[in-house]
Design an enzyme around this catalytic site. Structure first.
Site, mmCIF file in Angstrom:
data_model
loop_
_atom_site.group_PDB
_atom_site.id
_atom_site.type_symbol
_atom_site.label_atom_id
_atom_site.label_comp_id
_atom_site.label_asym_id
_atom_site.label_seq_id
_atom_site.Cartn_x
_atom_site.Cartn_y
_atom_site.Cartn_z
ATOM 1 N N GLU A 119 0.817 -1.220 0.000
ATOM 2 C CA GLU A 119 0.000 0.000 0.000
ATOM 3 C C GLU A 119 0.842 1.256 0.000
ATOM 4 O OE1 GLU A 119 -3.037 0.458 2.935
ATOM 5 O OE2 GLU A 119 -2.988 -1.685 3.321
ATOM 6 N N CYS A 149 -2.034 6.610 9.356
ATOM 7 C CA CYS A 149 -0.901 5.956 9.999
ATOM 8 C C CYS A 149 -1.342 4.724 10.769
ATOM 9 C CB CYS A 149 -0.269 6.886 11.032
ATOM 10 S SG CYS A 149 0.846 8.036 10.332
HETATM 11 N N1 SAH Z 1 8.482 1.490 11.015
HETATM 12 C C1 SAH Z 1 8.512 2.915 10.906
HETATM 13 C C2 SAH Z 1 7.445 3.455 9.964
HETATM 14 C C3 SAH Z 1 6.096 3.064 10.439
HETATM 15 S S1 SAH Z 1 4.638 3.944 10.188
HETATM 16 C C4 SAH Z 1 8.358 3.536 12.292
HETATM 17 O O1 SAH Z 1 8.120 2.810 13.241
HETATM 18 O O2 SAH Z 1 8.521 4.742 12.419
HETATM 19 C C5 SAH Z 1 4.815 5.598 10.564
HETATM 20 C C6 SAH Z 1 4.299 6.058 11.923
HETATM 21 O O3 SAH Z 1 2.944 5.670 12.197
HETATM 22 C C7 SAH Z 1 5.131 5.518 13.074
HETATM 23 O O4 SAH Z 1 5.429 6.566 13.937
HETATM 24 C C8 SAH Z 1 4.176 4.545 13.709
HETATM 25 O O5 SAH Z 1 4.511 4.257 15.040
HETATM 26 C C9 SAH Z 1 2.875 5.279 13.558
HETATM 27 N N2 SAH Z 1 1.692 4.473 13.826
HETATM 28 C C10 SAH Z 1 1.558 3.151 13.720
HETATM 29 N N3 SAH Z 1 0.316 2.768 14.085
HETATM 30 C C11 SAH Z 1 -0.338 3.882 14.407
HETATM 31 C C12 SAH Z 1 -1.668 4.143 14.837
HETATM 32 N N4 SAH Z 1 -2.537 3.163 14.993
HETATM 33 N N5 SAH Z 1 -2.016 5.418 15.087
HETATM 34 C C13 SAH Z 1 -1.122 6.431 14.902
HETATM 35 N N6 SAH Z 1 0.130 6.238 14.491
HETATM 36 C C14 SAH Z 1 0.521 4.981 14.250
#
Ligand code: SAH
Length: 371
Positions: A89, A337
């Site tokens: 995605e 996110c």
């Molecule tokens: N692996 C990387 C990229 C992941 S996604 C990382 O951990 O940074 C990007 C962001 O979205 C990250 O900060 C992740 O923690 C956040 N994220 C994941 N699930 C989420 C959710 N349910 N609500 C808000 N942010 C979330």
């Protein structure tokens, strides 16, 4: 499975043309066509015999559009099919300051953060640089009706889709180089934001190897006990080590680091945590992004209330921390996110039926704890 041309730089395509007995400029023409998202059948400005020779060894594009969902806020979630049948995605987010694409760096993820949908089913596999770049190419092609007139339209990329970019370091750096090519999309390195859970040794590598991207670190808690419950990787790379690496990054690159902080209804959004966070991030160039947690049904971690988020922000600001609340796009198309991918895999009836076997098998094998 043939390799694809979107995985090659301009120089490599020129070398390919020469190795097939053609002049160098044919490689540059081919590069232009690949950047425009064209399949071989759509390339009309090159000799047929040359295209035939190339197509014996390569595919033109590494992925095809499976489906597109548009949100009320105009962001679009794309599902792509890879050449091995796996699905990934991306999200397209049009903004007044420039259009942004959020790309996946892995199919699935092995970090296992408790609130995030991307890791449902564990890691299927890491993506090649071409598969990461292909997401940008395909979205670019579909987002601009005048696209054939020029090659640059998307201005910002965030490596914040499914996967952990620093768990796929070499391909991610290669991707940054592909996106940055001056004669190509020419996307500035500082307009590429890499978000990591905090794979400490690779934060040092990013700084030392001058990759030039903007760094965001998913901190999400200000003490190890709390962070351990949210992010399993914290046991390997605890907060102190992450902050040290972040300071090194700032010193070495002269650029600030962003800390991402998802506001759950748990301990991480308490006033005490805010005070602790302020102590951690003060004294060097940082910014804190508070992200209202997007509720992921499969994960069942509750978001913090608006009131709690505002109180947390006020505490940080009063302690001199640069911080803002970031609302993510695409919630109503499950493109926000942490919502990426799992919905497609576990819910949507039609899409579920179309889920390739490779991915279904992986999902089913999750019960044995395999990653
Ligand atoms: N692996 C990387 C990229 C992941 S996604 C990382 O951990 O940074 C990007 C962001 O979205 C990250 O900060 C992740 O923690 C956040 N994220 C994941 N699930 C989420 C959710 N349910 N609500 C808000 N942010 C979330």
């Amino acid at each position: 499975m043939l390799p694809s041309l979107d995985n090659l730089s301009l120089l490599e395509l020129q070398e390919l043309a020469v190795s097939l007995g053609e002049p160098k400029f044919r490689g540059e023409q081919l590069y232009g066509a690949v950047l425009r998202g064209k399949e071989f059948s759509e390339i009309t400005n090159l000799p047929k015999a040359f295209i035939e020779k190339v197509s014996e060894k390569y595919t033109a594009q590494s992925l095809t559009v499976h489906s597109v969902y548009t949100s009320r806020d105009k962001s679009q979630k794309y599902l792509f099919t890879l050449s091995d049948g796996n699905i990934i995605e991306s999200v397209f987010m049009p903004h007044s300051y420039g259009d942004t694409v959020c790309v996946s760096t892995q199919c699935g993820c092995r970090m296992g953060c408790v609130f995030c949908a991307s890791g449902e089913g564990g890691l299927v596999r890491s993506l090649t640089a071409g598969e990461i770049f292909g997401q940008v190419i395909q979205i670019n092609r579909r987002s601009y009706s005048n696209f054939d007139g020029g090659v640059r339209n998307i201005t910002n990329i965030v490596l914040m889709g499914s996967g952990e970019p620093l768990d796929n370091y070499d391909e991610v750096v290669r991707f940054v180089n592909l996106a940055n090519e001056v004669k190509g999309l020419n996307i500035s390195r500082r307009n590429i934001s890499l978000s990591t859970v905090g794979i400490v040794p690779n934060i040092y590598r990013l700084a030392d190897e001058n990759v030039g991207v903007t760094l965001a670190i998913s901190l999400h808690a200000s003490d190890d006990n709390t962070r351990n419950t949210l992010i399993p990787m914290n046991k390997k790379y605890p907060i102190e080590d992450i902050i040290k690496a972040a300071k090194y990054f700032v010193e070495k690159t002269g650029r600030r680091v962003c800390f991402e902080y998802a506001m759950t209804g748990l301990e991480n959004s308490s006033i005490n945590s805010a005070k602790h966070l302020a102590r951690l991030v003060k004294g060097f160039q940082t910014h804190v992004n508070l992200i209202p947690l997007n509720f992921v049904k499969e994960k069942d971690v509750k978001p913090a209330s608006e009131q709690r988020i505002n109180a947390f922000l006020e505490t940080l600001t009063s302690l001199g921390v640069s911080a803002t609340i970031r609302f993510s796009s695409g919630g109503d198309s499950n493109a926000a996110c942490g919502q990426l991918r799992a919905r497609f895999l576990t819910q949507s009836g039609e899409a579920r039926k179309n889920t390739p076997t490779t991915q279904r098998e992986r999902l089913n094998s999750k019960s044995d704890g395999s990653k």
